[in-house]
Design a protein around this motif. Sequence first.
Motif, mmCIF file in Angstrom:
data_model
loop_
_atom_site.group_PDB
_atom_site.id
_atom_site.type_symbol
_atom_site.label_atom_id
_atom_site.label_comp_id
_atom_site.label_asym_id
_atom_site.label_seq_id
_atom_site.Cartn_x
_atom_site.Cartn_y
_atom_site.Cartn_z
ATOM 1 N N TYR A 62 0.822 -1.202 0.000
ATOM 2 C CA TYR A 62 0.000 0.000 0.000
ATOM 3 C C TYR A 62 0.859 1.255 0.000
ATOM 4 O O TYR A 62 2.012 1.248 0.450
ATOM 5 C CB TYR A 62 -0.911 0.028 1.233
ATOM 6 N N THR A 63 0.270 2.337 -0.482
ATOM 7 C CA THR A 63 0.913 3.648 -0.367
ATOM 8 C C THR A 63 0.717 4.168 1.050
ATOM 9 O O THR A 63 -0.010 3.592 1.856
ATOM 10 C CB THR A 63 0.299 4.647 -1.359
ATOM 11 N N ASP A 106 -0.971 6.645 1.894
ATOM 12 C CA ASP A 106 -2.361 7.033 2.078
ATOM 13 C C ASP A 106 -3.322 5.876 1.819
ATOM 14 O O ASP A 106 -4.504 6.092 1.550
ATOM 15 C CB ASP A 106 -2.711 8.239 1.198
ATOM 16 N N LYS A 153 -3.579 3.239 -0.460
ATOM 17 C CA LYS A 153 -4.027 2.732 -1.746
ATOM 18 C C LYS A 153 -3.217 1.493 -2.136
ATOM 19 O O LYS A 153 -1.995 1.501 -2.072
ATOM 20 C CB LYS A 153 -3.921 3.806 -2.831
ATOM 21 N N LEU A 154 -3.941 0.437 -2.548
ATOM 22 C CA LEU A 154 -3.285 -0.815 -2.930
ATOM 23 C C LEU A 154 -2.516 -0.606 -4.234
ATOM 24 O O LEU A 154 -3.088 -0.226 -5.252
ATOM 25 C CB LEU A 154 -4.329 -1.919 -3.102
ATOM 26 N N MET A 155 -1.196 -0.890 -4.190
ATOM 27 C CA MET A 155 -0.378 -0.689 -5.389
ATOM 28 C C MET A 155 0.118 -2.000 -5.992
ATOM 29 O O MET A 155 0.495 -2.039 -7.154
ATOM 30 C CB MET A 155 0.812 0.208 -5.081
ATOM 31 N N GLU A 215 -7.681 -5.632 -7.826
ATOM 32 C CA GLU A 215 -8.122 -4.263 -8.043
ATOM 33 C C GLU A 215 -7.102 -3.288 -7.458
ATOM 34 O O GLU A 215 -7.219 -2.833 -6.320
ATOM 35 C CB GLU A 215 -9.502 -4.057 -7.396
ATOM 36 N N GLU A 221 -5.270 0.164 -6.949
ATOM 37 C CA GLU A 221 -5.663 1.566 -7.003
ATOM 38 C C GLU A 221 -4.557 2.452 -7.539
ATOM 39 O O GLU A 221 -4.781 3.602 -7.880
ATOM 40 C CB GLU A 221 -6.073 2.032 -5.595
ATOM 41 N N LEU A 222 -3.352 1.917 -7.588
ATOM 42 C CA LEU A 222 -2.206 2.668 -8.081
ATOM 43 C C LEU A 222 -1.170 1.681 -8.589
ATOM 44 O O LEU A 222 -0.943 0.648 -7.957
ATOM 45 C CB LEU A 222 -1.597 3.515 -6.952
ATOM 46 N N TYR A 258 2.923 -1.172 4.273
ATOM 47 C CA TYR A 258 2.578 0.233 4.047
ATOM 48 C C TYR A 258 3.870 1.015 3.790
ATOM 49 O O TYR A 258 4.766 1.061 4.633
ATOM 50 C CB TYR A 258 1.827 0.808 5.238
ATOM 51 N N SER A 303 0.602 8.624 -2.907
ATOM 52 C CA SER A 303 0.043 8.164 -4.188
ATOM 53 C C SER A 303 -0.027 9.283 -5.226
ATOM 54 O O SER A 303 0.276 9.068 -6.404
ATOM 55 C CB SER A 303 -1.341 7.554 -3.975
ATOM 56 N N GLU A 304 -0.417 10.476 -4.809
ATOM 57 C CA GLU A 304 -0.550 11.569 -5.770
ATOM 58 C C GLU A 304 0.820 11.975 -6.321
ATOM 59 O O GLU A 304 0.972 12.232 -7.514
ATOM 60 C CB GLU A 304 -1.240 12.769 -5.111
#
Length: 858
Positions: free
Chosen positions: A51-52, A54, A56-58, A256, A258-259, A289, A294-295
């Motif tokens: 995860y990131t 924040d 999000k699953l990467m 799925e 997210e990034l 983590y 992510s952004e």
Amino acid sequence: MRFLKYSLLAIVALMFIGAATVAGLYYYVKDDLPSVDTLKDVRFLTPMQVYTADGKLMSQFGEQRRIPLTLDEIPQSMIDAILATEDSRFYSHRGVDPIGVMRAFWVMVSTGEMREGASTITMQLARNFFLTRERVWMRKIKEAFIAVHIEQLLTKDEILELYLNKLELGHRAFGVGAAAQVYYGRDIHQLNLSEIATLAGMPQGPSILNPISNPAASVQRRRVVLARMLAENYITREQYDVAYRAPVSARYHVAELELSAPYLAEMVRQEMVDRFGVDDAYNGGYKVYTTVNSEQQLAAEYALRENLHAYDERHGYRGPEMRLWGIDPESLFSDENAQLQKLPDEDTLAIMMQNRGEPWAESDIIEYLERQPRFGRLQHAIVSDVHEKTVDVILRGGMRATLEWHHIDWARRYIDAERQGNAPQSAGEILNSGDHVLVRPVDDGYHLAQMPGPSSAIVALNPNDGALQSIVGGYSFNHSQFNRATQAKRQVGSSIKPFIYAAALERNFTLATLVNDAPITQWNPGSGSAWRPRNSPEVYDGPIRLREALARSKNVVSVRLIRELGVNQTADYMERFGFDPADVQRNESLSLGAASFTPLEMARGFAVFANGGYLVTPYFIDRIEDSDGNIVFQSEPSYACARCAAEAVGVEFTDDDHANEAILSEWNQAPRVISEQVAYLITEALQSAVWGGGSWANQTGWNGTAWRAQALRNRNLAGKTGTTNDVKDTWFVGYTRDIVAATWVGFDNLEFALGRSSLNSNLGRQRQPIVASEAGATTALPGWVTYMETALSQLEERPFELPPNMVSVRIDQPSGRLTNRTDHTSMFEYFIRGTEPKEFANPERRPQEVFEDDDGLF
């Protein structure tokens, strides 16, 4: 009576024989029976998830896809479907169902074949955990005994929960939770009755009954499940009819994500394998983590790709990937064509030979496009029609699009790294029908593209604790798994100069010290040749202050400094910044950037200037949780300041040391490697590299090499460009108080130079702002600026704080001495207390006290 007597005796005898047989079989196999106690503490093989920061699953790593669920998290309709199909008397038997056994025995006697296994859910659980699927009597006997033991150890609900999570359901999906995601891309609670019945029908044969591999067989099995549910009164006739007629809606769904951050994910995977071993890392259900935002990660990936495309378009179009028709297939194998384009694979060549230069059928085009690999956002397309100023293309899946003129007019012919052809006047000069090309989506359609020739890397970290904020190691992980951000040691060029200037400031040089910016020629008797380091551009300004020399990247000034400091002493000083001593060359070429470092190493080195003199250790894993949510690892970074530590843990920080004792006692302080005063002075000079100096109104103004960073409109930016002499490596490393980012651009093949570009008359300078030789300022810096537009928007704009023991005095710019004048000839300069000039400038004698090396080479 005699008949009845003998019948009863026969029954008793049979019962005795049966019991004795069961007992005998038990004692025969008991030593081979596994202990079922392990079921009390089952750890399912669950993939590692990354995860990131924040959340999000990467990425996801593991041999099996599984989402463990408790029984109350599984829909009742799924439980009903499994019970109705697999074991309708599950809650009434003791692990072995006598009725089911008798039925299976009767079928075997009547048909001579073992068609039914009579396996209960408990027996299937025993097989799934402890046995194989081999259809032999001995396995069935062991299965039954293990099932009885399981029933004595666990409750019915515990058995059912284990069973539903253990089931193998095809396509690497284990358990009903994962199967819902794999086949339908949804949570199990979001499935309808037909979808639930489909999954419930698969345990009997997951490879042949799944709806992706065999839709027809899956539909028949689904209807059997629905019939059993109707017979057991779990569903109504109306529900049965609707689900019975439902179409097959399953398709394969990957995790799925997210990034997508594959370079970072690979770093995490390797770290986890090193820490836990392959099996435990992949299947232990760990959640990792990272520190990456992510952004910012998305911004880094976008900036790197857009910057490489901009370079590639400046240098011209290398042509389509392949010609599929409009060409004699056999001519492809001539020496000339083999050098110009890729050769087709066997399937492609077969279609080309069949069509003999004629356009392909659309079905063949679609099938061909499906076979092409994916690289980033690039998409494969086939040109179907070429018009005067537009091109029609067919994309994957048969979708059609039109490339407008402003999306293809850049494509003048690539000649070599130094030359480009004339600007095209029509689409026909660029492409032909049958061309296999690459395009990339843009706001108003699709843009003609190509896989960029050079490579690049971007890495950013928090200078206050070393936490990675983003990292991209190349254009596409699918194209190359080599992580240039952490693995590529490349010559750093002029971006090495801040470290050399820092060494000079430690030796009582100041930003106002004058050094002669004049050509150097040194004869080398050993080689019989002269060494002539040159400025780039080759302009020499005579006596120049250190601030301006660093901001404008004067090469000969750097050479003179290293001569004064000593090569070995300078190399030793550079090791303070975390560089490997083996990578620091101990000769005068070190002053011009002959050393080779990775982008991450450069970011770490520049972080010392950003944080006031501390060497932080980069890290990218914040914490690791096990499958139960327990933290098994928590990072303990070293901080550059107590305030940084307080902000990281969310504790209010004040200037009262007594109020912060708790913070200070737990604070892992990074080692100080240079003074905060020297760090501040280097930052001052590198801010001038962005904002320049002098007075443009009075014709004394000058730009630093990083002036393009002014587009960010942030007065607190500092940074340094870097270009090697042969323009094979270009760099920009820049920072604020809270982020430092390094960008590198170059070819992986060290034989290739980045070259130069000329003006494309189709684009003009507005669409092609960079014309001339590639360099750190024109090749690497634009990508850095694009990334920082996003990164800076997430950070508070904070100026660098003036450290203690510093003074600011007004100096005369030409001489570096004190002055009382307040016009364009003067400026305020910072000095470490005691090093400030003591004498006033003499307007009649300028400049004065110009530093020159011992050899007197001016």
